[in-house]
Design a protein around this motif. Sequence first.
Motif, short mmCIF file in Angstrom:
data_model
loop_
_atom_site.label_atom_id
_atom_site.label_comp_id
_atom_site.label_asym_id
_atom_site.label_seq_id
_atom_site.Cartn_x
_atom_site.Cartn_y
_atom_site.Cartn_z
N VAL A 1 0.85 -1.19 0.00
CA VAL A 1 0.00 0.00 0.00
C VAL A 1 0.89 1.24 0.00
N ASP A 2 0.73 2.05 -1.04
CA ASP A 2 1.46 3.31 -1.23
C ASP A 2 2.96 3.10 -1.46
N THR B 1 -3.63 4.98 -2.23
CA THR B 1 -4.88 5.49 -1.66
C THR B 1 -5.26 6.88 -2.17
N HIS B 2 -4.26 7.65 -2.65
CA HIS B 2 -4.54 8.97 -3.24
C HIS B 2 -3.29 9.45 -3.97
N HIS C 1 2.73 9.57 -1.32
CA HIS C 1 2.09 8.25 -1.44
C HIS C 1 2.32 7.59 -2.80
N GLY D 1 -5.55 2.10 -8.22
CA GLY D 1 -5.91 3.36 -7.54
C GLY D 1 -7.19 3.91 -8.14
N PHE E 1 -12.62 -0.17 -2.00
CA PHE E 1 -12.34 1.25 -1.83
C PHE E 1 -13.55 1.90 -1.17
N THR F 1 -9.71 10.42 -2.90
CA THR F 1 -8.99 9.71 -1.83
C THR F 1 -9.89 8.62 -1.26
N LEU G 1 -8.64 2.15 2.20
CA LEU G 1 -8.49 0.83 1.58
C LEU G 1 -8.91 -0.24 2.58
N TYR H 1 -6.82 0.39 5.91
CA TYR H 1 -5.68 1.31 5.82
C TYR H 1 -6.26 2.71 5.62
#
Length: 448
Positions: free
Chosen positions: A31-32, A81-82, A87, A104, A147, A157, A160, A171
Amino acid sequence: MTEIGIIAVGGYNEMGRNMTAIRIDDDIIIVDMGLRLDRVQIHEDVEIDKMHSLELIEMGAIPDDTIMKEVNGNVRAIVCTHGHLDHIGAIPKLAHRYTAPIIGTPYTTALIKHQIESERKFGVKNNIVSMNAGEHMEITKEISIEFVNAQHSIIDTIFLVIHTNSGAIVYACDFKLDRTPTLGEAPDFNRLKQLGEEGVIALITESTNSGRNGKAPSEMIAHSMLRDVLLGTEESDVGMIVTTFASHVARVNSIVKFAEEMGRIPILMGSSMERYIATAHQMGYIELPEKVEIYGNRREIDKALAKIMEVGKDKYLPVVTGHQGEPGAVLGRIANGDTPYKIEKGDRIIFSANVIPSPMTQANRYALETKLKMRGARIYDNVHVSGHAYREDHWELLRMLKPEHVIPAHGTIQMHSEYIQMAEDAGYILGDTLHLLRNGEELYIEEE
């Protein structure tokens, strides 16, 4: 029995370079993959496209993902996530090491594609997949992702949710519980409460503003503050310049609308302004008036500034990059007298942004404001609200999700300690159900 491992790759010791790997038995979801902006000496107009990943890891600018070699399992997906650089900024440097799709929201994936296109060192060939808030996607037979709509200082945004046979892992890094956003929908509170009923094994959440009392003010508050500064004045014919985060599409959208009400033509300047706002406009997230002008390169910007001086400052509202005093950004060049735009006594500079709390940016911003004041500018400071949850928002999220385990992320140890105190008030126990992780560590959780 499911074994879950939460691997803190980056962003657990500092603000920035966020990256977490979540292992469910032998399957891993990353993640990210972010950048630490102050380590590359600049805030939004970052030029690291020719640098090698190992050099950037050594600088502490991107996550040290070499620890992933010691983690048993296969990476099945990279989820962002954004679209903020802390990120997604390391994707061009690291993603090619993993045979996994990058997933995403539509705006986030559009920004990721921009990042990959400008990369000069590595070829990122990963499949890029867009997914909307409210949707699910199967990753393996046992794992799916969801999402859930969130709000932050950039559009599109999400929270997750990773669904496993034993329950969900949530998350929540970078969010605010904004019930009156000026763009997009409010967070999906019903779904968050539902998840709490269904069972959340672990919550990984940012600790950035967990030390600030109360709740984070809504973006509608910043909208009203800006309106008051721009329209609530008897001196409406002076030169005015607004500076804000180029990635804050909702904020720029408000400024553009106010320029119309003032009878001024909004001119957006700066390469990041062009990238974030033009992309949002092309994708239909915002409508821009026909009169709006956007300039990304220096020559065009200087030409536009010369036109403003010629036609009259009262006819235009420049919206520029450079609120942190970044070297080479538009506002800094104006302050140095390096552009055709000349600041005169009484001209207003409106900072619709906070100062990033690092010594370097604080020093840069101080120097910038001093130069502007020496030229006679009037400074309107902090016409802004944060995009990060405050302490009581964090309390509210804990109450909704009721996670078994909580892991603060995205922050310094001071920020984590503030979060830990709040979580202890909510009944969590440090070392048992509440966990402090440092970069490079893995937390094991076993679930029936």
